[in-house]
Design a protein around this motif. Structure first.
Motif, mmCIF file in Angstrom:
data_model
loop_
_atom_site.group_PDB
_atom_site.id
_atom_site.type_symbol
_atom_site.label_atom_id
_atom_site.label_comp_id
_atom_site.label_asym_id
_atom_site.label_seq_id
_atom_site.Cartn_x
_atom_site.Cartn_y
_atom_site.Cartn_z
ATOM 1 N N ILE A 3 0.785 -1.035 -0.011
ATOM 2 C CA ILE A 3 -0.441 0.209 -0.024
ATOM 3 C C ILE A 3 0.531 1.299 -0.020
ATOM 4 N N PRO A 4 0.824 2.260 -0.351
ATOM 5 C CA PRO A 4 1.540 3.468 -1.168
ATOM 6 C C PRO A 4 1.170 4.083 0.859
ATOM 7 N N ILE A 5 2.125 4.951 0.287
ATOM 8 C CA ILE A 5 2.462 5.561 2.533
ATOM 9 C C ILE A 5 1.114 6.964 2.021
ATOM 10 N N ARG A 6 1.269 7.285 1.258
ATOM 11 C CA ARG A 6 0.505 8.445 1.186
ATOM 12 C C ARG A 6 -0.540 7.934 -0.491
ATOM 13 N N CYS A 7 -1.607 9.009 -0.454
ATOM 14 C CA CYS A 7 -2.699 8.570 -1.497
ATOM 15 C C CYS A 7 -1.852 9.222 -2.460
ATOM 16 N N MET A 8 -1.861 8.789 -3.878
ATOM 17 C CA MET A 8 -0.824 9.632 -5.191
ATOM 18 C C MET A 8 -1.592 10.550 -5.379
ATOM 19 N N SER A 9 -2.804 10.855 -5.435
ATOM 20 C CA SER A 9 -3.588 12.102 -6.034
ATOM 21 C C SER A 9 -3.735 12.835 -5.082
ATOM 22 N N CYS A 10 -4.046 12.987 -3.640
ATOM 23 C CA CYS A 10 -4.678 13.708 -2.310
ATOM 24 C C CYS A 10 -3.404 14.142 -1.687
ATOM 25 N N SER A 11 -2.320 13.531 -1.241
ATOM 26 C CA SER A 11 -1.054 13.208 -1.149
ATOM 27 C C SER A 11 -1.522 12.624 0.346
ATOM 28 N N LYS A 12 -2.249 12.536 1.027
ATOM 29 C CA LYS A 12 -2.890 11.799 2.211
ATOM 30 C C LYS A 12 -2.179 10.442 2.943
ATOM 31 N N PRO A 13 -1.787 11.096 4.070
ATOM 32 C CA PRO A 13 -0.774 9.285 4.895
ATOM 33 C C PRO A 13 -2.272 8.315 4.495
ATOM 34 N N ILE A 40 -11.239 7.783 6.217
ATOM 35 C CA ILE A 40 -10.538 7.970 4.684
ATOM 36 C C ILE A 40 -12.229 8.323 3.933
ATOM 37 N N LYS A 41 -12.144 9.587 3.115
ATOM 38 C CA LYS A 41 -12.721 10.159 3.096
ATOM 39 C C LYS A 41 -13.243 10.347 1.578
ATOM 40 N N ARG A 42 -12.298 10.662 0.933
ATOM 41 C CA ARG A 42 -11.823 11.384 -0.890
ATOM 42 C C ARG A 42 -11.849 9.599 -1.430
ATOM 43 N N TYR A 43 -12.530 10.298 -2.618
ATOM 44 C CA TYR A 43 -12.962 8.063 -3.058
ATOM 45 C C TYR A 43 -11.455 8.257 -3.770
ATOM 46 N N CYS A 44 -10.597 9.166 -3.867
ATOM 47 C CA CYS A 44 -9.321 8.941 -4.354
ATOM 48 C C CYS A 44 -8.673 7.657 -3.785
ATOM 49 N N CYS A 45 -8.808 8.109 -1.895
ATOM 50 C CA CYS A 45 -7.801 7.204 -1.224
ATOM 51 C C CYS A 45 -9.246 6.246 -1.013
ATOM 52 N N ARG A 46 -10.485 6.148 -0.510
ATOM 53 C CA ARG A 46 -11.045 4.951 -0.980
ATOM 54 C C ARG A 46 -10.765 3.804 -1.377
ATOM 55 N N GLY A 47 -10.546 4.651 -3.029
ATOM 56 C CA GLY A 47 -10.713 3.527 -4.161
ATOM 57 C C GLY A 47 -9.122 2.782 -3.764
ATOM 58 N N LEU A 48 -7.748 3.667 -3.311
ATOM 59 C CA LEU A 48 -6.745 2.549 -3.354
ATOM 60 C C LEU A 48 -6.786 1.545 -2.383
ATOM 61 N N PHE A 49 -7.991 1.329 -1.359
ATOM 62 C CA PHE A 49 -7.513 1.062 -0.397
ATOM 63 C C PHE A 49 -9.188 -0.240 -1.027
ATOM 64 N N LEU A 50 -9.496 -0.227 -1.969
ATOM 65 C CA LEU A 50 -10.120 -0.625 -2.545
ATOM 66 C C LEU A 50 -10.367 -1.658 -3.649
ATOM 67 N N SER A 51 -9.060 -1.276 -4.367
ATOM 68 C CA SER A 51 -8.128 -1.371 -5.441
ATOM 69 C C SER A 51 -6.867 -2.598 -5.380
ATOM 70 N N HIS A 52 -6.691 -2.116 -3.779
ATOM 71 C CA HIS A 52 -4.956 -2.527 -3.511
ATOM 72 C C HIS A 52 -5.137 -3.785 -3.106
ATOM 73 N N VAL A 53 -4.101 -5.523 -4.487
ATOM 74 C CA VAL A 53 -4.099 -6.269 -3.606
ATOM 75 C C VAL A 53 -2.064 -6.214 -3.062
ATOM 76 N N ASP A 54 -2.343 -6.930 -2.142
ATOM 77 C CA ASP A 54 -1.387 -6.787 -1.530
ATOM 78 C C ASP A 54 -0.157 -8.218 -2.000
#
Ligand SMILES: [Zn+2]
Length: 65
Positions: A3-13, A40-54
């Protein structure tokens, strides 16, 4: 991969929240519920979590020695 440290769209850690997210999902909560609780409110960050495959453990087996 990992998982990226920060969201790539909005830079939220967000990296530090991933372990909690996975644990709560194992308890049977829905992704929406867990992300709301973690703030985790913004859809950019939410997408990160939903689509992440470890895949880090899988990929690590093929490292060059
Ligand atoms: Zn974001």
């Amino acid at each position: 991969m990992i998982i990226p440290i920060r969201c790539m769209s909005c830079s939220k850690p967000v990296g530090h929240l991933y372990e909690k997210y996975v644990k709560e999902l194992e308890k049977g909560k829905s992704p929406k519920q867990v992300m709301d609780e973690l703030g985790i409110k913004r859809y950019c960050c939410r997408g990160l979590f939903l689509s992440h495959v470890d895949l880090i453990d899988t990929v690590a087996r093929f490292k060059k020695s």
